[in-house]
Design an enzyme around this catalytic site. Structure first.
Site, mmCIF file in Angstrom:
data_model
loop_
_atom_site.group_PDB
_atom_site.id
_atom_site.type_symbol
_atom_site.label_atom_id
_atom_site.label_comp_id
_atom_site.label_asym_id
_atom_site.label_seq_id
_atom_site.Cartn_x
_atom_site.Cartn_y
_atom_site.Cartn_z
ATOM 1 N N SER A 196 0.793 -1.227 0.000
ATOM 2 C CA SER A 196 0.000 0.000 0.000
ATOM 3 C C SER A 196 0.825 1.278 0.000
ATOM 4 O O SER A 196 0.356 2.310 -0.447
ATOM 5 C CB SER A 196 -0.952 0.010 1.197
ATOM 6 O OG SER A 196 -0.249 -0.240 2.390
ATOM 7 N N HIS A 224 -5.126 -3.242 -2.818
ATOM 8 C CA HIS A 224 -4.682 -2.295 -3.863
ATOM 9 C C HIS A 224 -4.479 -2.978 -5.211
ATOM 10 O O HIS A 224 -3.916 -2.388 -6.127
ATOM 11 C CB HIS A 224 -3.386 -1.598 -3.418
ATOM 12 C CG HIS A 224 -3.574 -0.809 -2.178
ATOM 13 N ND1 HIS A 224 -4.052 0.489 -2.181
ATOM 14 C CD2 HIS A 224 -3.414 -1.144 -0.881
ATOM 15 C CE1 HIS A 224 -4.144 0.916 -0.939
ATOM 16 N NE2 HIS A 224 -3.773 -0.049 -0.126
ATOM 17 N N LYS A 255 -11.723 0.659 -1.696
ATOM 18 C CA LYS A 255 -10.922 1.225 -2.784
ATOM 19 C C LYS A 255 -11.715 1.072 -4.089
ATOM 20 O O LYS A 255 -12.665 1.804 -4.285
ATOM 21 C CB LYS A 255 -9.544 0.583 -2.764
ATOM 22 C CG LYS A 255 -8.952 0.849 -1.337
ATOM 23 C CD LYS A 255 -7.688 0.261 -1.038
ATOM 24 C CE LYS A 255 -7.329 0.208 0.426
ATOM 25 N NZ LYS A 255 -7.532 1.310 1.306
HETATM 26 C C1 LIG Z 1 -3.412 -3.530 2.096
HETATM 27 C C2 LIG Z 1 -4.611 -3.094 2.879
HETATM 28 N N1 LIG Z 1 -5.315 -4.018 3.550
HETATM 29 C C3 LIG Z 1 -6.395 -3.688 4.276
HETATM 30 C C4 LIG Z 1 -6.830 -2.381 4.355
HETATM 31 C C5 LIG Z 1 -7.991 -2.040 5.224
HETATM 32 O O1 LIG Z 1 -9.133 -1.820 4.489
HETATM 33 P P1 LIG Z 1 -10.352 -0.964 5.082
HETATM 34 O O2 LIG Z 1 -10.089 0.457 4.731
HETATM 35 O O3 LIG Z 1 -11.542 -1.527 4.411
HETATM 36 O O4 LIG Z 1 -10.394 -1.208 6.555
HETATM 37 C C6 LIG Z 1 -6.143 -1.389 3.646
HETATM 38 C C7 LIG Z 1 -6.622 0.016 3.721
HETATM 39 O O5 LIG Z 1 -5.925 0.957 3.811
HETATM 40 C C8 LIG Z 1 -4.996 -1.750 2.915
HETATM 41 O O6 LIG Z 1 -4.280 -0.818 2.283
#
Ligand SMILES: Cc1ncc(COP(=O)(O)O)c(C=O)c1O
Length: 408
Positions: A196, A224, A255
């Protein structure tokens, strides 16, 4: 009247809070980049401080949060089911839309079954812990998202599972670690598909080979990657042609799917087990009707318009090339994330302010989100940006970057 609030010195644990001034110092300089309220949003352009700003930091990758059919689906669901399910999936919180979305997502990513959670973060937390126990090993990339780290910690705290954090994307280190684990132990390799912060892609080909050789299962977090890479945006496993080798895909709706919530997809027997053993699922209210309906409508669009995935890639590539040509220190890549390394925190804050004043919003990441001394601008693009937006971003980076002496 004298107030009865305790004085700040009364609360031992809060002393660190009273002493914390770093954010206030940056605010006093007028260059604080976080928690900036958006007053209106059309996707690629938002309104902040009463003026239009080109958004170059959102994870709304295919631009679907502003899509009329996504908004309409959300409104209709709200009218039909109300604002909340008022319970967990286990009890009173399942509606037919949850099950429809589970079927649709499983089919889209090529798995037997899927299970929704209320956020992506809870999905990461909720999937890891029930699958491992005492004597098992989790091998987790050092740069994995905080939701995975949190799932790992819960597994260690609750189940006494061994946690090994292998060096970021270092397949030699992963193999070295696997070799040291007793052959009979359960092993789980967990990785982000697309990381991310820097937007780089995990070496799933090598991870899958090692998993086979050392008898490990694989979880990939495609937050992502979904809608961004792979056939028609089907994510990392699809990109590598390893749909069957990846055991579980975890993902968020926040996203590409233009909503809030998350899901895990995999074998029916495993999903069924998680359904009955994941505390994050059982003890938390289910995703709201409006958020499930908007994710379903967004999925309809992802399936019907794969050209959006191609457009997203070409938009991000255009800016990536533009910034490299200008002389910025851009981390190369092929995803929607275009990281520009600045180095010094203050320089990054000043660049952020210059861009913001000129009408662009990007994210500033500093340590511990980055390695120390590697403050960066995390730019991310959408399929709904047009050339005018993208040229504006490149030209403004050029002007502000020159003014601050970051580029010549
Ligand atoms: C790689 C990754 N996993 C999980 C999440 C968490 O997702 P959520 O925003 O739905 O809690 C994010 C969000 O930033 C992320 O970048």
């Amino acid at each position: 009247m004298q107030n009865s609030f305790p004085t700040t010195t009364d609360k031992k644990l809060f002393k660190k809070c009273y002493a914390y001034t770093r954010a206030d110092d940056v605010k006093a300089e007028g260059i604080y980049p976080w928690f900036r309220p958006i007053q209106e949003s059309e996707g690629p352009v938002v309104h902040m401080e009463g003026r239009p700003i080109v958004m170059a930091g959102s994870n709304n990758y295919l631009g679907l949060t502003a899509h009329p059919s996504v908004k309409e689906a959300s409104i209709k669901a709200l009218e039909k089911y109300g604002t909340s399910c008022s319970g967990s999936r286990y009890l009173t919180g399942t509606i037919d839309l949850h099950e429809e979305l589970e079927r649709r997502l499983a089919k889209f990513v090529g798995k037997e079954s899927a299970l929704l959670f209320s956020t992506g973060y809870m999905t990461g937390q909720g999937v890891i812990q029930p699958l491992v126990g005492r004597g098992d090993y989790i091998l987790s990339d050092k740069d994995n998202h905080a939701s995975i780290v949190s799932g790992n910690l819960m597994a260690r705290g609750g189940m006494n599972t061994n946690i090994i954090r292998y060096k970021h994307c270092d397949m030699g280190d992963l193999e070295r670690r696997l070799k040291q684990i007793p052959a009979e132990a359960g092993k789980l390799i967990v990785t982000d598909g697309v990381f991310s912060t820097f937007g780089n892609i995990a070496d799933l080909g090598q991870i899958s080979k090692l998993a086979q050789e050392y008898d490990a299962q694989i979880i990939v977090d495609d937050a992502h990657a979904f809608g961004v890479i792979g056939e028609g945006g089907r994510g990392t496993a699809s990109k590598f042609g390893l749909k069957d080798e990846v055991d579980l895909i975890v993902c968020t709706f926040s996203k590409t799917l233009a909503s809030i919530g998350g899901f895990v997809a995999g074998e029916e027997r495993v999903i069924n087990y998680l359904k009955h053993h994941s505390p994050a699922l059982i003890f938390s209210a289910s995703p709201t009707p409006a958020s499930v309906a908007s994710a379903l409508a967004a999925l309809d669009i992802v399936e019907a318009q794969p050209e959006l995935v191609t457009k997203l890639a070409s938009n991000a590539n255009k800016v990536r090339k533009g910034l490299i040509d200008l002389g910025f220190n851009v981390i190369p890549g092929e995803t929607a994330i275009v990281p520009v390394i600045i180095g010094d925190d203050h320089q990054a804050f000043h660049l952020w302010k210059g861009l913001f004043d000129a009408g662009i919003f990007v994210n500033v990441f500093i340590a511990p989100a980055t390695p120390p001394g590697k403050a960066m601008m995390r730019n991310s693009f959408m399929a709904s940006h047009n050339d005018e937006h993208l040229d504006f971003v490149i030209d403004t980076y050029a002007k502000v970057g020159k003014k601050l002496g970051i580029i010549d």
